[in-house]
Design an enzyme around this catalytic site. Structure first.
Site, PDB file in Angstrom:
ATOM      1  N   CYS A   1       0.896  -1.210  -0.117  1.00  0.00           N
ATOM      2  CA  CYS A   1       0.036   0.076  -0.019  1.00  0.00           C
ATOM      3  C   CYS A   1       1.207   1.174   0.021  1.00  0.00           C
ATOM      4  O   CYS A   1       2.121   1.062  -0.350  1.00  0.00           O
ATOM      5  CB  CYS A   1      -1.022  -0.042   0.978  1.00  0.00           C
ATOM      6  SG  CYS A   1      -0.226  -0.151   2.779  1.00  0.00           S
TER       7      CYS A   1
ATOM      8  N   ASN B   1       2.351   1.319   4.189  1.00  0.00           N
ATOM      9  CA  ASN B   1       2.710   0.080   4.969  1.00  0.00           C
ATOM     10  C   ASN B   1       2.196   0.500   6.547  1.00  0.00           C
ATOM     11  O   ASN B   1       2.956  -0.133   7.402  1.00  0.00           O
ATOM     12  CB  ASN B   1       4.246  -0.261   4.770  1.00  0.00           C
ATOM     13  CG  ASN B   1       4.347  -1.674   5.333  1.00  0.00           C
ATOM     14  OD1 ASN B   1       5.492  -2.139   5.842  1.00  0.00           O
ATOM     15  ND2 ASN B   1       3.318  -2.463   4.957  1.00  0.00           N
TER      16      ASN B   1
ATOM     17  N   CYS C   1      -1.216   0.939   7.460  1.00  0.00           N
ATOM     18  CA  CYS C   1      -2.904   0.694   7.724  1.00  0.00           C
ATOM     19  C   CYS C   1      -3.301  -0.678   6.924  1.00  0.00           C
ATOM     20  O   CYS C   1      -3.391  -1.643   7.251  1.00  0.00           O
ATOM     21  CB  CYS C   1      -3.710   1.746   7.261  1.00  0.00           C
ATOM     22  SG  CYS C   1      -3.498   3.089   8.045  1.00  0.00           S
ATOM     23  N   ARG C   2      -3.196  -0.612   5.405  1.00  0.00           N
ATOM     24  CA  ARG C   2      -3.810  -1.715   4.871  1.00  0.00           C
ATOM     25  C   ARG C   2      -2.882  -2.843   4.753  1.00  0.00           C
ATOM     26  O   ARG C   2      -3.185  -4.099   5.006  1.00  0.00           O
ATOM     27  CB  ARG C   2      -4.289  -1.288   3.454  1.00  0.00           C
ATOM     28  CG  ARG C   2      -5.489  -0.325   3.613  1.00  0.00           C
ATOM     29  CD  ARG C   2      -5.576   0.360   2.357  1.00  0.00           C
ATOM     30  NE  ARG C   2      -4.568   1.196   1.909  1.00  0.00           N
ATOM     31  CZ  ARG C   2      -4.366   2.079   0.922  1.00  0.00           C
ATOM     32  NH1 ARG C   2      -4.988   1.753  -0.263  1.00  0.00           N
ATOM     33  NH2 ARG C   2      -3.155   2.932   0.620  1.00  0.00           N
ATOM     34  N   SER C   3      -1.661  -2.953   4.238  1.00  0.00           N
ATOM     35  CA  SER C   3      -0.944  -3.930   3.706  1.00  0.00           C
ATOM     36  C   SER C   3      -0.246  -4.532   5.092  1.00  0.00           C
ATOM     37  O   SER C   3      -0.089  -5.845   5.150  1.00  0.00           O
ATOM     38  CB  SER C   3       0.326  -3.469   2.677  1.00  0.00           C
ATOM     39  OG  SER C   3       1.100  -2.617   3.540  1.00  0.00           O
TER      40      SER C   3
ATOM     41  N   ASP D   1      -7.738   3.531   1.070  1.00  0.00           N
ATOM     42  CA  ASP D   1      -7.034   3.886   2.340  1.00  0.00           C
ATOM     43  C   ASP D   1      -8.038   4.352   3.681  1.00  0.00           C
ATOM     44  O   ASP D   1      -8.788   5.424   3.322  1.00  0.00           O
ATOM     45  CB  ASP D   1      -6.302   5.139   1.702  1.00  0.00           C
ATOM     46  CG  ASP D   1      -5.044   5.379   3.391  1.00  0.00           C
ATOM     47  OD1 ASP D   1      -5.169   4.661   4.435  1.00  0.00           O
ATOM     48  OD2 ASP D   1      -4.272   6.179   2.677  1.00  0.00           O
TER      49      ASP D   1
HETATM   50  P1  4NP Z   1      -1.664   2.909   4.209  1.00  0.00           P
HETATM   51  O1  4NP Z   1      -2.420   4.153   4.584  1.00  0.00           O
HETATM   52  O2  4NP Z   1      -1.291   3.154   2.607  1.00  0.00           O
HETATM   53  O3  4NP Z   1      -3.048   1.830   4.142  1.00  0.00           O
HETATM   54  O4  4NP Z   1      -0.779   2.500   5.155  1.00  0.00           O
HETATM   55  C1  4NP Z   1      -1.813   5.454   4.693  1.00  0.00           C
HETATM   56  C2  4NP Z   1      -1.229   5.908   5.805  1.00  0.00           C
HETATM   57  C3  4NP Z   1      -0.621   6.946   6.256  1.00  0.00           C
HETATM   58  C4  4NP Z   1      -0.261   7.710   5.166  1.00  0.00           C
HETATM   59  C5  4NP Z   1      -0.646   7.374   3.746  1.00  0.00           C
HETATM   60  C6  4NP Z   1      -1.262   6.343   3.613  1.00  0.00           C
HETATM   61  N1  4NP Z   1       0.572   8.852   5.321  1.00  0.00           N
HETATM   62  O5  4NP Z   1       0.781   9.656   4.316  1.00  0.00           O
HETATM   63  O6  4NP Z   1       0.886   9.252   6.617  1.00  0.00           O
END
Ligand code: 4NP
Length: 157
Positions: free
Chosen positions: A13, A16, A18-20, A129
């Site tokens: 994702c 890295n 939340c989702r992955s 996300d």
């Molecule tokens: P993820 O979510 O891609 O599912 O880990 C996110 C969490 C935080 C951020 C971006 C994506 N961020 O920019 O802080």
């Protein structure tokens, strides 16, 4: 039965965080509960490196824990060039992740990169996300990731 090398799957994702990491934990749990430990190696990474070294988002840790999975020891990392060689399958959570992965993939390795829900379920859909939403977004992500994970490992004999 002849020994086969494991299928190496990297789930990707943006952060890295939340989702992955959630998908890594869920896929690993599904592999274990279906008695297929050893047939798969599973890891996750982000296309961005802002959270490198951090544990997953507490909301991902919580939804995993509510479902009996401990992902608290995972640490965020950014995808690196060697991952495209190491892993057999590189699965993107959303289209932006897919585009970023295709831009990063070395020559000849683009065929390893797919959308997670397309590869697992044949669905032209993203796992969006949940970072800026509430806990229900994490529950929704958990449910679709679990369904997709069961289907994904079913693709391998
Ligand atoms: P993820 O979510 O891609 O599912 O880990 C996110 C969490 C935080 C951020 C971006 C994506 N961020 O920019 O802080």
């Amino acid at each position: 039965m002849s020994a086969q090398s494991p299928v190496r799957i990297l789930i990707v994702c943006l952060g890295n965080i939340c989702r992955s990491p959630l998908a890594e934990g869920v896929l690993r749990a599904v592999v274990a509960e279906t008695g297929r430990t050893g047939q798969f190696e599973i890891d996750s990474a982000g296309t961005g490196g802002w959270h490198a070294g951090s544990p997953p988002d507490p909301r991902s840790v919580a939804v995993a824990a509510r479902n009996g999975i401990d992902i608290s020891a995972q640490r965020c990392r950014r995808i690196e060039a060697a991952d495209f060689e190491t892993f057999d399958l590189i699965l993107a959570m959303d289209r932006a992740n897919l585009d970023d992965l295709l831009a990063l993939a070395p020559d000849g390795l683009h065929a390893k990169v797919h959308m997670f829900l397309d590869y697992a379920l044949g669905q032209d859909a993203e796992i969006t996300d949940p970072y800026y939403g509430g806990a229900d977004g994490f529950d929704r992500a958990y449910r679709i990731i679990r369904e997709a994970s069961l289907s994904l490992i079913g693709r391998f004999a």
